[in-house]
Design a protein around this motif. Structure first.
Motif, PDB file in Angstrom:
ATOM      1  N   GLY A  42      11.876 -10.277 -23.345  1.00 57.88           N
ATOM      2  CA  GLY A  42      11.731  -9.675 -25.007  1.00 57.88           C
ATOM      3  C   GLY A  42       9.923  -9.280 -24.465  1.00 57.88           C
ATOM      4  N   LYS A  43       9.252  -9.294 -23.513  1.00 59.38           N
ATOM      5  CA  LYS A  43       8.336  -8.964 -22.875  1.00 59.38           C
ATOM      6  C   LYS A  43       8.203  -8.105 -21.946  1.00 59.38           C
ATOM      7  N   GLY A  44       7.529  -7.284 -21.526  1.00 57.30           N
ATOM      8  CA  GLY A  44       6.808  -6.336 -20.927  1.00 57.30           C
ATOM      9  C   GLY A  44       6.780  -6.813 -19.381  1.00 57.30           C
ATOM     10  N   ARG A  45       7.168  -6.455 -18.669  1.00 59.63           N
ATOM     11  CA  ARG A  45       6.263  -6.772 -16.721  1.00 59.63           C
ATOM     12  C   ARG A  45       4.861  -7.111 -16.756  1.00 59.63           C
ATOM     13  N   GLU A  46       4.767  -8.113 -16.050  1.00 60.14           N
ATOM     14  CA  GLU A  46       3.869  -8.183 -15.916  1.00 60.14           C
ATOM     15  C   GLU A  46       2.831  -8.916 -15.059  1.00 60.14           C
ATOM     16  N   GLY A  47       1.763  -8.513 -14.343  1.00 60.93           N
ATOM     17  CA  GLY A  47       1.435  -8.563 -12.850  1.00 60.93           C
ATOM     18  C   GLY A  47       0.903  -9.975 -13.054  1.00 60.93           C
ATOM     19  N   VAL A  48       1.581 -10.851 -11.902  1.00 55.51           N
ATOM     20  CA  VAL A  48       1.372 -12.459 -11.494  1.00 55.51           C
ATOM     21  C   VAL A  48      -0.329 -12.419 -10.455  1.00 55.51           C
ATOM     22  N   ALA A  49       0.618 -11.709  -9.340  1.00 54.40           N
ATOM     23  CA  ALA A  49      -0.748 -11.737  -8.061  1.00 54.40           C
ATOM     24  C   ALA A  49      -0.608 -10.807  -7.576  1.00 54.40           C
ATOM     25  N   GLY A  50      -0.984 -10.630  -6.522  1.00 51.19           N
ATOM     26  CA  GLY A  50      -1.328  -9.607  -5.688  1.00 51.19           C
ATOM     27  C   GLY A  50      -1.943  -9.474  -4.648  1.00 51.19           C
ATOM     28  N   ILE A  51      -1.643  -9.131  -3.249  1.00 54.16           N
ATOM     29  CA  ILE A  51      -2.693  -8.963  -1.926  1.00 54.16           C
ATOM     30  C   ILE A  51      -2.606  -7.841  -1.443  1.00 54.16           C
ATOM     31  N   ASP A  52      -3.340  -7.465  -0.621  1.00 57.26           N
ATOM     32  CA  ASP A  52      -4.259  -6.124  -0.133  1.00 57.26           C
ATOM     33  C   ASP A  52      -3.635  -6.565   1.860  1.00 57.26           C
ATOM     34  N   THR A  53      -3.655  -5.210   1.896  1.00 54.99           N
ATOM     35  CA  THR A  53      -3.639  -5.588   3.497  1.00 54.99           C
ATOM     36  C   THR A  53      -5.154  -5.664   3.945  1.00 54.99           C
ATOM     37  N   ASP A  54      -6.568  -5.337   3.285  1.00 54.74           N
ATOM     38  CA  ASP A  54      -7.035  -6.323   3.680  1.00 54.74           C
ATOM     39  C   ASP A  54      -7.357  -7.691   3.307  1.00 54.74           C
ATOM     40  N   GLY A  55      -6.397  -8.514   2.518  1.00 54.21           N
ATOM     41  CA  GLY A  55      -6.537 -10.295   1.916  1.00 54.21           C
ATOM     42  C   GLY A  55      -7.311 -10.239   0.513  1.00 54.21           C
TER      43      GLY A  55
END
Length: 123
Positions: A42-55
């Motif tokens: 019943g909820k939208g998709r939310e971001g939890v954690a992300g990591i870029d190529t530069d760390g």
């Protein structure tokens, strides 16, 4: 095309821990950012954690201090270590990747998605 496969979801009690894994099917050499997202019923998709190529790492506020995102380049695997789990963490968790990302916690920025792994936390 990059296919992503998540694993590690399970049912645990509050306070427990889980480690999610994500393995891409092909080289991620052109990937700028990988991340974990979740969607509760019943909820939208939310971001939890992300990591870029530069760390550079980003977390949503509700998981800071409890979740840790990491990469093992030798194994070509993305992880999400989840500690002190709460019932509100219950959701389907998705791994995502994209060649170009402006906002690492915004699902609309990501091109490739896994099918998800279920995390259920009981009180």
């Amino acid at each position: 095309q990059v296919h992503l496969e998540e694993s590690g979801g399970d049912s645990v009690q509050a306070g427990g821990s889980l480690r999610l894994s994500c393995v891409p099917s092909a080289s991620v050499i052109m990937i700028d950012c990988m991340g974990w997202f979740r969607q509760a019923p019943g909820k939208g998709r939310e971001g939890v954690a992300g990591i870029d190529t530069d760390g550079t790492i980003s977390y949503t506020d509700s998981v800071k201090g409890r979740f840790t995102i990491s990469q093992d380049n030798a194994k070509n695997t993305l992880y999400l270590q989840m500690n002190s789990l709460k019932p509100e963490d219950t959701a389907m968790y998705y791994c995502a990747a994209s060649p170009f990302v402006l906002r690492p916690l915004d699902p609309s920025n990501f091109r490739y998605w896994g099918h998800g792994t279920q995390v259920t936390v009981s009180s």
